[in-house]
Scaffold this active site. Structure first.
Site, PDB file in Angstrom:
ATOM      1  N   GLU A 112      86.858  25.529  13.863  1.00  0.00           N
ATOM      2  CA  GLU A 112      86.164  26.622  15.146  1.00  0.00           C
ATOM      3  C   GLU A 112      85.670  25.218  15.273  1.00  0.00           C
ATOM      4  O   GLU A 112      85.826  25.123  16.676  1.00  0.00           O
ATOM      5  CB  GLU A 112      85.674  27.292  15.233  1.00  0.00           C
ATOM      6  CG  GLU A 112      85.791  28.718  13.899  1.00  0.00           C
ATOM      7  CD  GLU A 112      86.527  29.375  15.016  1.00  0.00           C
ATOM      8  OE1 GLU A 112      86.885  28.770  16.197  1.00  0.00           O
ATOM      9  OE2 GLU A 112      87.028  30.327  14.822  1.00  0.00           O
TER      10      GLU A 112
ATOM     11  N   TYR B 193      78.910  31.364  19.633  1.00  0.00           N
ATOM     12  CA  TYR B 193      80.414  30.949  19.722  1.00  0.00           C
ATOM     13  C   TYR B 193      80.826  31.289  18.026  1.00  0.00           C
ATOM     14  O   TYR B 193      80.978  31.889  17.603  1.00  0.00           O
ATOM     15  CB  TYR B 193      81.885  30.810  20.148  1.00  0.00           C
ATOM     16  CG  TYR B 193      82.811  31.104  19.480  1.00  0.00           C
ATOM     17  CD1 TYR B 193      83.315  32.108  20.052  1.00  0.00           C
ATOM     18  CD2 TYR B 193      83.117  29.937  19.075  1.00  0.00           C
ATOM     19  CE1 TYR B 193      84.934  31.964  19.843  1.00  0.00           C
ATOM     20  CE2 TYR B 193      84.543  29.615  18.061  1.00  0.00           C
ATOM     21  CZ  TYR B 193      84.877  30.938  18.990  1.00  0.00           C
ATOM     22  OH  TYR B 193      86.253  30.650  18.340  1.00  0.00           O
TER      23      TYR B 193
ATOM     24  N   ASP C  52      85.145  34.376  22.796  1.00  0.00           N
ATOM     25  CA  ASP C  52      85.472  32.860  22.961  1.00  0.00           C
ATOM     26  C   ASP C  52      86.653  33.165  24.865  1.00  0.00           C
ATOM     27  O   ASP C  52      86.692  34.085  25.120  1.00  0.00           O
ATOM     28  CB  ASP C  52      86.531  32.106  21.810  1.00  0.00           C
ATOM     29  CG  ASP C  52      87.402  32.153  22.319  1.00  0.00           C
ATOM     30  OD1 ASP C  52      88.087  33.875  22.255  1.00  0.00           O
ATOM     31  OD2 ASP C  52      88.271  32.012  21.454  1.00  0.00           O
TER      32      ASP C  52
END
Ligand code: SF4
Length: 346
Positions: free
Chosen positions: A41, A124, A142
């Site tokens: 990520e 996020y 996102d």
């Protein structure tokens, strides 16, 4: 059809069409290793899956778990990150791994709140790791998800002001179970079907409930506020060579490309800075210009080269033939290539 059917439709689609990615568990399987989810990520922020794959493979081979990463040498890590851009992420990666090792016994916190307290983990990433690695219900939004949601609900409000509304709508869609799979399904849908320019509505699992598609022009969403023009800056990079070695310097820890090895370079300003910041008096020759675009400005970088026999110049002298190992950030790798093409002709 109501959007209440969106999550089941999307999960059924994901069960068949999920992208196989090295940091992922297959649909319906127990969650993937939090270290791999977190690492992917962080790498994927502002970067494509294709670009991340080789970095992810190298990182997990060199540092297979968070404890190994916590002991990494910062210079080696920065060099391994070179080319991925947004270098503050690499520094935060190390700080985060060290915090997990030192303050959490080597295990990532399993809640959004706990994850957000770690360096480099924002809203996020905390939601994504909590959902994907720990099966928590979290609203993961996102750029891909924003696009899908804006289209699904035909949101007329422009970004970035529309962000809270898009988050609330994503919350409405997020199921209580299989949240990690749902988040990844939304990402996959945005990456493969509901793409920025040409959404493939005819094969989309959400087509019957999509208000954007019903307008006849789904690509119009998300609506974006007009962008301010990116300012132009100019600078000079210095290639100084001595006995088959080139002079490099480490940039200050804070600021753009902080902590990275680089070619010496003067200020980057609206006006041409000329030879300001040159590391030595030398017969500088022009090797041309390279262009590079950063988030907040575009850079026109003039590259100049010189040979020297001077022994007292401060900095790191690096063998030209092994320059690839220095991990120069992309802008300086491009400048070095430009300089070398001239030095080889000379
Ligand atoms: S129907 Fe089209 S616009 Fe709507 S979510 Fe699917 S691909 Fe996107």
């Amino acid at each position: 059809m109501s959007v209440d059917g969106a999550a089941p439709a999307l999960l059924s689609w994901y069960d068949v069409h999920a992208r196989a990615l090295p940091w992922r568990a297959p649909p319906g399987a127990p969650p993937a290793d939090p270290y791999r989810v977190w690492l992917s990520e962080i790498m994927l922020q502002q970067t494509t899956v294709a670009a991340v794959r080789p970095y992810f493979a190298r990182f997990t081979e060199r540092w297979p778990d968070v404890a190994a990463l916590a002991t990494a040498d910062e210079g080696e890590l920065m060099a391994a990150w070179a080319g991925l851009g947004y270098y503050a992420r690499a520094r935060n990666l190390l700080a985060c791994a060290r915090a997990v090792a030192k303050d959490h016994g080597g295990r990532f916190p399993d809640s959004e709140q706990g994850l957000r307290a770690l360096p480099g983990i924002g809203r996020y990433t905390a939601a994504a790791v909590a959902a994907i690695a720990f099966g928590r219900r979290a609203v993961v939004v996102d750029g891909n998800v924003e696009r899908v949601v804006a289209r699904l609900f035909a949101v007329e409000e422009a970004l970035p002001a529309a962000r809270p509304r898009l988050h609330a709508l994503a919350d409405r869609l997020t199921p209580a179970r299989r949240t990690g799979d749902f988040a990844q399904a939304m990402m996959d849908l945005g990456a493969t079907i509901c793409t920025p320019r040409q959404p493939a509505c005819a094969i989309c699992p959400l087509m019957t409930m999509c208000a954007g598609r019903a307008t006849g022009d789904p690509a119009r969403f998300p609506v974006k506020a007009p962008k301010a023009a990116r300012p132009q800056r100019r600078g000079t990079a210095f290639w100084l060579e001595r006995d088959g070695e080139v002079l490099l310097c480490r940039r200050p820890a804070r600021g753009l490309l902080g902590g990275m090895l680089a070619l010496p370079s003067g200020p980057w300003t609206a006006d041409d800075p000329g030879l300001a910041g040159a590391p030595a008096e030398a017969g500088w020759r022009d090797a041309g210009h390279i262009a590079h675009v950063f988030t907040h400005f575009a850079l026109d970088l003039r590259v100049v080269t010189a040979l020297t026999g001077e022994r007292t110049i401060a900095g790191q002298w690096w063998p030209v033939e092994r320059l690839a190992e220095a991990g120069l950030p992309t802008v300086f790798a491009k400048a070095a290539e430009r300089a070398r093409s001239l030095m080889e002709i000379a």
